[in-house]
Design an enzyme around this catalytic site. Structure first.
Site, PDB file in Angstrom:
ATOM      1  N   CYS A   1     130.258  24.738   0.726  1.00 48.07           N
ATOM      2  CA  CYS A   1     130.701  25.138  -0.605  1.00 48.07           C
ATOM      3  C   CYS A   1     129.921  26.372  -1.013  1.00 48.07           C
ATOM      4  O   CYS A   1     129.111  26.881  -0.246  1.00 48.07           O
ATOM      5  CB  CYS A   1     130.514  24.014  -1.603  1.00 48.07           C
TER       6      CYS A   1
ATOM      7  N   ILE B   1     115.888  24.222  -1.731  1.00 51.93           N
ATOM      8  CA  ILE B   1     116.814  23.123  -1.390  1.00 51.93           C
ATOM      9  C   ILE B   1     118.120  23.688  -0.815  1.00 51.93           C
ATOM     10  O   ILE B   1     118.600  23.246   0.218  1.00 51.93           O
ATOM     11  CB  ILE B   1     117.148  22.254  -2.630  1.00 51.93           C
TER      12      ILE B   1
ATOM     13  N   ARG C   1     133.113  20.289 -14.952  1.00 54.79           N
ATOM     14  CA  ARG C   1     132.740  19.309 -13.936  1.00 54.79           C
ATOM     15  C   ARG C   1     131.461  18.585 -14.333  1.00 54.79           C
ATOM     16  O   ARG C   1     131.259  17.441 -13.935  1.00 54.79           O
ATOM     17  CB  ARG C   1     132.482  19.993 -12.582  1.00 54.79           C
TER      18      ARG C   1
ATOM     19  N   LYS D   1     125.711  12.830 -14.899  1.00 56.10           N
ATOM     20  CA  LYS D   1     126.802  12.952 -13.908  1.00 56.10           C
ATOM     21  C   LYS D   1     126.350  12.424 -12.550  1.00 56.10           C
ATOM     22  O   LYS D   1     127.047  11.639 -11.906  1.00 56.10           O
ATOM     23  CB  LYS D   1     127.227  14.425 -13.775  1.00 56.10           C
TER      24      LYS D   1
ATOM     25  N   ASP E   1     124.954  15.080   8.057  1.00 55.43           N
ATOM     26  CA  ASP E   1     124.379  14.490   9.268  1.00 55.43           C
ATOM     27  C   ASP E   1     123.359  13.396   8.956  1.00 55.43           C
ATOM     28  O   ASP E   1     123.268  12.397   9.676  1.00 55.43           O
ATOM     29  CB  ASP E   1     123.743  15.593  10.139  1.00 55.43           C
ATOM     30  N   LEU E   2     122.601  13.561   7.868  1.00 55.26           N
ATOM     31  CA  LEU E   2     121.568  12.563   7.565  1.00 55.26           C
ATOM     32  C   LEU E   2     122.199  11.248   7.088  1.00 55.26           C
ATOM     33  O   LEU E   2     121.720  10.164   7.446  1.00 55.26           O
ATOM     34  CB  LEU E   2     120.587  13.097   6.513  1.00 55.26           C
TER      35      LEU E   2
ATOM     36  N   ARG F   1     126.839  22.303   3.536  1.00 56.01           N
ATOM     37  CA  ARG F   1     126.546  20.971   2.974  1.00 56.01           C
ATOM     38  C   ARG F   1     126.812  19.902   4.035  1.00 56.01           C
ATOM     39  O   ARG F   1     127.768  19.132   3.921  1.00 56.01           O
ATOM     40  CB  ARG F   1     127.402  20.700   1.727  1.00 56.01           C
TER      41      ARG F   1
HETATM   42  N1  EPU Z   1     121.262  18.112   3.814  1.00 58.56           N
HETATM   43  C1  EPU Z   1     121.314  18.055   5.180  1.00 58.56           C
HETATM   44  N2  EPU Z   1     121.950  17.007   5.767  1.00 58.56           N
HETATM   45  C2  EPU Z   1     122.509  16.004   5.038  1.00 58.56           C
HETATM   46  C3  EPU Z   1     122.450  16.079   3.632  1.00 58.56           C
HETATM   47  C4  EPU Z   1     121.810  17.141   3.042  1.00 58.56           C
HETATM   48  O1  EPU Z   1     120.805  18.953   5.864  1.00 58.56           O
HETATM   49  O2  EPU Z   1     123.055  15.073   5.628  1.00 58.56           O
HETATM   50  C5  EPU Z   1     120.577  19.245   3.170  1.00 58.56           C
HETATM   51  C6  EPU Z   1     121.483  20.013   2.210  1.00 58.56           C
HETATM   52  O3  EPU Z   1     122.253  20.984   2.869  1.00 58.56           O
HETATM   53  C7  EPU Z   1     120.467  20.591   1.251  1.00 58.56           C
HETATM   54  C8  EPU Z   1     119.415  19.492   1.167  1.00 58.56           C
HETATM   55  O4  EPU Z   1     119.565  18.709   2.353  1.00 58.56           O
HETATM   56  O5  EPU Z   1     119.887  21.739   1.825  1.00 58.56           O
HETATM   57  C9  EPU Z   1     119.528  18.595  -0.047  1.00 58.56           C
HETATM   58  O6  EPU Z   1     120.851  18.128  -0.198  1.00 58.56           O
HETATM   59  P1  EPU Z   1     121.194  16.726  -0.833  1.00 58.56           P
HETATM   60  O7  EPU Z   1     121.881  15.888   0.178  1.00 58.56           O
HETATM   61  O8  EPU Z   1     119.984  16.143  -1.496  1.00 58.56           O
HETATM   62  O9  EPU Z   1     122.263  17.111  -1.947  1.00 58.56           O
HETATM   63  P2  EPU Z   1     123.406  16.144  -2.438  1.00 58.56           P
HETATM   64  O10 EPU Z   1     122.905  14.763  -2.425  1.00 58.56           O
HETATM   65  O11 EPU Z   1     124.651  16.456  -1.729  1.00 58.56           O
HETATM   66  C10 EPU Z   1     122.783  16.069  -4.971  1.00 58.56           C
HETATM   67  C11 EPU Z   1     123.394  16.518  -6.262  1.00 58.56           C
HETATM   68  C12 EPU Z   1     123.356  18.033  -6.337  1.00 58.56           C
HETATM   69  C13 EPU Z   1     121.891  18.464  -6.246  1.00 58.56           C
HETATM   70  C14 EPU Z   1     121.276  17.935  -4.936  1.00 58.56           C
HETATM   71  C15 EPU Z   1     119.795  18.238  -4.815  1.00 58.56           C
HETATM   72  C16 EPU Z   1     125.043  14.836  -6.748  1.00 58.56           C
HETATM   73  C17 EPU Z   1     126.470  14.493  -6.925  1.00 58.56           C
HETATM   74  N3  EPU Z   1     124.772  16.069  -6.341  1.00 58.56           N
HETATM   75  O12 EPU Z   1     123.589  16.638  -3.938  1.00 58.56           O
HETATM   76  O13 EPU Z   1     123.845  18.359  -7.644  1.00 58.56           O
HETATM   77  O14 EPU Z   1     121.809  19.868  -6.267  1.00 58.56           O
HETATM   78  O15 EPU Z   1     121.427  16.503  -4.892  1.00 58.56           O
HETATM   79  O16 EPU Z   1     119.086  17.707  -5.874  1.00 58.56           O
HETATM   80  O17 EPU Z   1     124.174  14.015  -7.012  1.00 58.56           O
HETATM   81  C18 EPU Z   1     124.909  19.674  -9.256  1.00 58.56           C
HETATM   82  O18 EPU Z   1     124.861  18.690 -10.017  1.00 58.56           O
HETATM   83  O19 EPU Z   1     125.204  20.827  -9.668  1.00 58.56           O
HETATM   84  C19 EPU Z   1     124.592  19.486  -7.843  1.00 58.56           C
HETATM   85  C20 EPU Z   1     124.947  20.359  -6.902  1.00 58.56           C
END
Ligand code: EPU
Length: 463
Positions: free
Chosen positions: A115, A328, A398, A22, A123-124, A120
């Site tokens: 969520c 995380i 999902r 996914k 900013d990065l 979530r």
């Molecule tokens: N974060 C920030 N700023 C940002 C982005 C992230 O502070 O701009 C923080 C988040 O709040 C979190 C950490 O950085 O504490 C990591 O978040 P990340 O951005 O890596 O998560 P994501 O890319 O939004 C993906 C997966 C998630 C998985 C995470 C971590 C997808 C669609 N989603 O989310 O998958 O948990 O990486 O590996 O690829 C799931 O499949 O159930 C799921 C939630």
């Protein structure tokens, strides 16, 4: 709404085929927006999140077809605005920002909220776009990014909780069409990032270093169409390994990348299970009660946060005290209170779950509240005495393709009931989606109502 009913205490044996990932498929589908040629993506799992992504692509102007796990996208012309009604259904919608900015030099996407697994922010992602020369405006719940042109730049994606997976994807997708060289430091190393980079390179991008924390992208003038097969879903694979640990005699998972699963197989071995295999298979051998474990989630290659809830279910009946620390998403513990209703002894201490193993769990009605939490409750149900009724299972649809069917084929006593959505069962909706999809079907409003997925409550799908 569907429910899943699990009658515990039946052992599992046999082989299960793992679906495409996914979390690879979603950004790869978004990346098809970077070219006006046709792209063919294979092994796309049949999941509601994928369905929502296809809806977004169609809304943005792409022609989308789907048949038996193969999706063809041709985005000859695109518009650059993804509105709230579509984006709210799935947080991963934010990964259209990067390709739209790369191609159109502007994108407006409804800003995802928090969520159930915590705050979530993006900013990065936005910091990365700004480094490439884009301006960012947040107004009326939307984020707009725009630039007369994009230029390569050094970018660090280090945040408070480490790097970001979709942020790395987004910046990579914008930078492939920027002038000059972009160097992403502190990039996410997840296999899904590598899969996206491989697809982008097939489209003519010049990306090196994906899979390490330093990715170098040499901008090119344009990308072309490409064909790609999505990698196996390591989280689905890990979930079935835990099913095998919890209730298996001997369960084999097929069509997997065992190198993507090292942290999970190491944890299972530390709990006393034999795990081994060759050529894309892994077998887990039953070994009774698990040994307790101290576990911490970390970015790849560490133990994945997406397997933390399932591991809590396994450790609920370990022979002693375990601890599971979530590094995380520190608030990602919605499964704990439901596992406690089944008799688990778990106390939360900040971002650590302290689990005292009990002899038995007992079946109970429980509420799924996010994707991986739902998986944990199904796993606990396999082990529990009596019947576990898992409500709101649209969460599980999902991210797990036919989990009830796959577990049933392994010997679990599991059924899906009340699957009536506006007069049609979810199973028949799945079948319909296997047929080629016309653009009109994907456009909200034009879709025949019997093909609609259930509407989630607010934020329910924003993971
Ligand atoms: N974060 C920030 N700023 C940002 C982005 C992230 O502070 O701009 C923080 C988040 O709040 C979190 C950490 O950085 O504490 C990591 O978040 P990340 O951005 O890596 O998560 P994501 O890319 O939004 C993906 C997966 C998630 C998985 C995470 C971590 C997808 C669609 N989603 O989310 O998958 O948990 O990486 O590996 O690829 C799931 O499949 O159930 C799921 C939630």
């Amino acid at each position: 709404m569907d429910k899943i009913i699990v009658h515990g205490g039946h052992s599992l044996a046999g082989t299960v085929n793992i679906s495409g990932s996914k979390n690879s498929a979603l950004p790869i589908l978004a990346a098809t927006l970077l070219t006006n040629d046709s792209c063919v993506i294979k092994r796309v799992p049949d999941l509601s999140d994928v369905h929502y992504m296809l809806q977004i692509l169609a809304h943005l102007g792409a022609e989308v077809e789907r048949a038996s796990g193969v999706v063809t996208v041709k985005a000859e012309q695109v518009n650059s605005v993804a509105p709230y009604e579509i984006v709210r259904k799935m947080r991963a919608s934010v990964c259209v920002l990067g390709p739209l900015l790369g191609r159109e030099k502007e994108a407006t996407v409804s800003l995802p909220g928090g969520c159930v697994i915590g705050d979530r922010p993006i900013d990065l992602h936005l910091r990365g776009f700004e480094a490439l020369g884009a301006a960012v405006r947040v107004h009326g719940g939307n984020v707009k990014v725009f630039a007369p042109s994009l230029h390569g730049a050094p970018i660090s994606l280090r945040g408070k909780f480490g790097t970001t997976v979709l942020g790395t994807d987004n910046v990579m997708m914008a930078a492939v069409l920027a002038d000059g060289t972009t160097i992403i430091e502190d990039a996410a190393c997840e296999p899904e990032v590598v899969d996206l980079a491989n697809f982008l390179n097939k489209m003519g991008a010049k990306i090196e270093g994906a899979g390490s924390s330093r990715i170098v992208i040499e901008g090119v003038k344009e990308l072309h169409g490409a064909e790609h097969e999505v990698i196996p879903d390591r989280i689905e694979a890990g979930t079935f390994l835990i099913a095998g640990a919890i209730a298996g005699k001997e369960v084999t998972i097929n069509r997997v990348r065992s190198d993507h699963l090292t942290a999970v197989t190491d944890a299972l071995r530390a709990c006393g299970y034999g795990v081994g295999g060759t050529n894309g298979t892994l077998t887990i051998h039953a070994n009774g009660i698990p040994e307790p474990l101290d576990l911490k989630t970390r970015p790849y290659p560490g133990f994945p946060t997406d397997m933390q809830a399932q591991m809590c279910a396994l450790l609920s009946t370990a022979a002693g005290e375990s601890s599971v620390t979530e590094n995380i998403f520190p608030q990602r513990f919605v499964h704990v209170s439901e596992l406690k209703r089944m008799g688990a002894k778990i106390e939360l201490d900040g971002a650590t779950a302290k689990i005292r193993g009990v002899d038995n769990l007992s079946g109970a009605p429980v509420m799924a509240s996010d994707l991986r939490a739902s998986a944990a409750l199904i796993l606990a149900g396999l082990l529990a005495d009596g019947m576990t009724e898992i409500n709101r299972v649209y969460h599980i649809d999902r991210g797990y393709e036919m989990i009830d069917q796959k577990l049933g084929e392994l010997g679990a006593h599991i059924e899906r009931v009340n699957g009536i959505v506006r007069g049609v069962s979810l199973r028949s909706i799945h079948k319909q989606i296997e047929r080629p999809i016309l653009r009109s079907y994907l456009c909200p409003g034009n879709a025949p109502s019997k093909l609609n997925y259930p509407e989630p409550e607010k934020n329910a799908l924003m993971l």
